[in-house]
Design a protein around this motif. Structure first.
Motif, short mmCIF file in Angstrom:
data_model
loop_
_atom_site.label_atom_id
_atom_site.label_comp_id
_atom_site.label_asym_id
_atom_site.label_seq_id
_atom_site.Cartn_x
_atom_site.Cartn_y
_atom_site.Cartn_z
N TYR A 286 0.80 -1.23 0.00
CA TYR A 286 0.00 0.00 0.00
C TYR A 286 0.83 1.27 0.00
N GLU A 287 2.12 1.16 0.25
CA GLU A 287 3.04 2.29 0.14
C GLU A 287 2.56 3.54 0.86
N HIS A 288 2.08 3.38 2.09
CA HIS A 288 1.63 4.56 2.82
C HIS A 288 1.96 4.42 4.30
N PRO A 289 2.58 5.46 4.88
CA PRO A 289 2.99 5.34 6.29
C PRO A 289 1.80 5.09 7.22
N ASN B 161 -6.41 -0.83 -3.05
CA ASN B 161 -5.48 0.30 -3.00
C ASN B 161 -5.33 0.86 -1.59
N THR B 162 -4.52 1.91 -1.49
CA THR B 162 -4.19 2.47 -0.19
C THR B 162 -5.42 2.98 0.55
N LEU B 163 -6.26 3.73 -0.17
CA LEU B 163 -7.44 4.30 0.47
C LEU B 163 -8.31 3.19 1.07
N GLY B 164 -8.54 2.15 0.26
CA GLY B 164 -9.34 1.02 0.73
C GLY B 164 -8.74 0.39 1.97
N ALA B 165 -7.41 0.21 1.96
CA ALA B 165 -6.75 -0.44 3.09
C ALA B 165 -6.90 0.38 4.37
N ALA C 280 -15.40 -3.99 6.84
CA ALA C 280 -14.05 -3.77 6.32
C ALA C 280 -13.97 -4.15 4.84
N VAL C 281 -14.63 -5.24 4.46
CA VAL C 281 -14.63 -5.64 3.04
C VAL C 281 -15.30 -4.55 2.20
N LEU C 282 -16.46 -4.09 2.66
CA LEU C 282 -17.20 -3.06 1.90
C LEU C 282 -16.35 -1.80 1.75
N LEU C 283 -15.73 -1.37 2.86
CA LEU C 283 -14.92 -0.15 2.81
C LEU C 283 -13.73 -0.34 1.87
N TYR C 284 -13.15 -1.53 1.91
CA TYR C 284 -11.99 -1.81 1.07
C TYR C 284 -12.37 -1.71 -0.40
N VAL C 285 -13.50 -2.32 -0.75
CA VAL C 285 -13.95 -2.30 -2.15
C VAL C 285 -14.32 -0.88 -2.56
N ALA C 286 -15.04 -0.18 -1.66
CA ALA C 286 -15.42 1.20 -1.98
C ALA C 286 -14.17 2.05 -2.21
N GLY C 287 -13.21 1.94 -1.29
CA GLY C 287 -11.97 2.71 -1.41
C GLY C 287 -11.24 2.40 -2.70
N PRO D 41 -5.92 3.88 -8.34
CA PRO D 41 -5.50 2.47 -8.32
C PRO D 41 -4.04 2.35 -7.89
N PRO D 42 -3.61 1.15 -7.49
CA PRO D 42 -2.22 0.96 -7.09
C PRO D 42 -1.27 1.27 -8.26
N SER D 43 -0.08 1.73 -7.94
CA SER D 43 0.88 2.10 -8.98
C SER D 43 1.35 0.87 -9.75
N ARG D 44 1.92 1.13 -10.93
CA ARG D 44 2.44 0.02 -11.72
C ARG D 44 3.52 -0.73 -10.95
#
Lengths: 115, 501
Positions: free
Chosen positions: B121-124, B422-426, B461-468, B474-477
């Protein structure tokens, strides 16, 4: 939010211009098998216990070898039967793969991937 | 004090110390650059025997040997039924995370769960939430384990509580701090064998004394009929039973001290065999000890504290030295759980917080040594907390396990298999899952909808992850290549420095 519209989908396409590690497909298939097994375990053990023992009064309880019958058939028999199943699942559906970062193609058995 | 009971326990602690010393010597000979991975993962070298026992021994805590039978004694067969859901643990943990997790951890040189999330997720924020969750929840859990075990042993052996706590903590901390993962895994194997044999021997002893269990059924039906019922006094409705299966079976793979074990095996053969035999072994351990709870009613009809039922039965039915050896089983369960947790918390502090944010250029050897010191300090902290334990301990355990599952399961498993994650979802899933879980557990039971709070919080958590995933970028290449590409593609990303981010 219109997630279904073509424009959104087009914009959000993920990059796929790289070679995928073929070993991950094996892993995905095996994860689905595990999930299915867990689901069956849960449904069978819960189901047997509830069908045989749910909402009974104390004098309706019968016993097998000193255990309440509902527990004997769910907690012991069904659990034991289902704890043997992984032996067959692993033997029939799980593929040996080299776990190294970069498996040498010569030793990597690709033939067994779909057996 | 009962020395014939104590003697085997003392021998047992001595063996644990020896294993620690052996692993420490072995660790000093490891090549530079591999020392930290050796300390926290045993160099990813486990064969199936050690692998399966270290997983089962780490999973089966005091709950299986003391708390579980105690609940069976006071609350009846419903508790034993729901405990059976830990039987598939080995199959689920190794199979759901799978070979992909093992391969990725080698490619990206990941040695902690937080490390996995950081790469994905590359986020602190993700790393910090994960580390804080690990430190907080696992410390609570370790204290609960120690206190529960020491109280029972105090009642049985007559050794003062404070002495027991100090001895436990000293032995566990020393072999974990100096021997690392390998000492942990090998001692888990010894401990796992003791638990397995203990379950069988205890049954043989009880059967030979009672001449069969027919009496148990009739006695319970006359004197304690509520123990035989579903839902019974403790409310085991069908949906409640099934929700235990989520907590003890499926979501267990996200509890970090079990998750890392899915990085530690040598090859896929070791993994396959561990998955095949694990459930059967766990069945024997679980059924062996838990069914003793209701059986103990035959010998002690009215104990005030259910937790003492099985240890008391062991001491009363068996000759001293055999009883001592069997009592080593709960002790082993506690120690094998705590040792793996100390390592996880230690790695979380050293690898995920210190090296990542304070001093990235730390040398491998220094990091490995720092791991030892941090483990040592953690042992002392747990010791101090255990000497004056907080109230409501049992709740802490369920709270801790559920909390870890609420935080880690979704970002871990979906992140492993679903590209779009992606990060937001996580972040949403971790925060949302934890908050819902804590609120539903502590303040608003209605938010649990009649099942374990972990179920609605995981669904959320699943719903939030999918929504995010659909709202945020999207995640970077780079992330996709690292998590789906071949090693050649990963090396093409940027020549040096993959895995050091």
């Amino acid at each position: 939010m219109s997630t279904g519209s073509m424009g959104t989908r087009e914009r959000r396409r993920l990059p796929d211009d790289f070679e995928e590690d073929p070993r991950y497909r094996v892993s995905v298939k095996e994860a689905w098998i595990v999930l299915a097994y867990w689901l069956v375990f849960t449904v069978v053990v819960t189901g047997v216990a509830w069908v045989l023992g749910g909402n009974r009064s104390a004098d309706e309880i019968t016993f097998v070898l000193g255990f309440p019958a509902w527990f004997f058939w769910s907690g012991i028999v069904a659990s034991l039967a289902l704890s043997v199943v992984p032996i067959f699942l692993v033997r029939s559906f799980f593929t040996d793969v080299d776990l190294a970062e970069d498996p040498c193609p010569a030793t990597h058995d690709r033939g067994g991937a779909e057996s | 004090m009962n020395w014939s009971v104590l003697a085997p326990l003392i021998v047992y602690l001595g063996v644990m110390a020896l294993i620690g010393a052996w692993a420490y010597r072995k660790r000093r000979n490891v090549a530079a650059g591999e020392k930290t991975a050796e300390y926290y993962l045993g160099g990813r070298s486990l064969g199936w025997v050690v692998l399966v026992f270290t997983l089962l021994a780490s999973a089966a805590s005091a709950g299986t040997f003391i708390g579980g039978p105690g609940l069976g004694y006071s609350g009846g067969y419903g508790w034993i039924l729901v405990s059976m859901f830990q039987v598939p643990t080995a199959f689920v943990v190794f199979g759901l995370l799978g070979k992909k997790f093992a391969i990725l951890s080698r490619k990206l040189k990941i040695i902690t769960v937080t490390g996995f999330l950081r790469h994905r997720y590359e986020h602190p924020a993700v790393s910090v939430i994960a580390s804080v969750g690990i430190v907080g929840f696992l410390l609570a859990y370790m204290v609960a384990q120690f206190v529960g075990g020491a109280r029972v042993l105090e009642a049985i052996t007559g050794v003062p509580y404070s002495v027991l706590i100090v001895v436990f903590a000293a032995v566990v901390t020393l072999y974990t701090a100096f021997g690392g993962f390998l000492a942990d895994a090998i001692s888990d194997t010894v401990q796992g064998v003791i638990m397995l044999l203990g379950g069988v021997v205890l049954w043989a002893a009880v059967l030979s004394v009672t001449g069969g269990l027919q009496d148990v059924g009739t006695t319970l039906q006359q004197d304690h009929p509520q123990l035989l019922l579903l839902p019974g006094a403790d409310g085991f409705t069908a949906q409640m039973i099934a929700s235990y299966s989520a907590q003890l079976g499926l979501l267990f793979c996200a509890v970090p001290h079990l998750t890392v074990r899915a990085m530690s095996y040598r090859d896929s053969k070791a993994m396959h065999t561990a998955m095949a035999v694990g459930p059967l072994l766990m069945f024997v351990i679980t059924i062996g000890f838990l069914t003793m709870g209701p059986v103990a009613r035959l010998f002690f009809p009215d104990l005030a504290v259910g937790d003492l039922a099985v240890p008391q039965m062991i001491v009363d039915l068996l000759p001293g030295p055999v009883a001592g050896t069997l009592l080593a089983a709960p002790l082993a369960a506690i120690m094998s759980t705590v040792d793996s947790m100390i390592l996880i918390v230690s790695s979380s502090i050293v690898r995920d917080l210190y090296i990542e944010y304070v001093r990235p250029q730390t040398r491998d050897e220094t990091a490995s040594r720092a791991g030892s010191y941090v483990s040592l300090v953690l042992g002392v902290i747990v010791l101090l907390l255990s000497l004056d334990p907080p109230a409501y301990l049992e709740y802490l355990i369920i709270f801790a396990i559920g909390g870890l599952e609420a935080v880690f399961f979704v970002p871990l498993v979906l992140g492993l298999y679903w590209r779009r994650g992606n990060t937001l979802g996580a972040i949403l899933a971790m925060v949302g899952g934890m908050v819902w879980y804590v609120v539903a557990t502590q303040w608003v039971p209605a938010m649990a909808f009649g099942v374990f709070p972990i179920i609605p919080s995981s669904v959320l958590a699943v719903l939030l992850y999918v929504a995010g995933a659909y709202v945020g970028p999207p995640p970077s290449r780079d992330v996709l290549v690292k998590f789906w590409g071949t090693q050649a593609e990963i090396e093409r990303l940027s020549s040096p420095g993959v895995g050091v981010r």
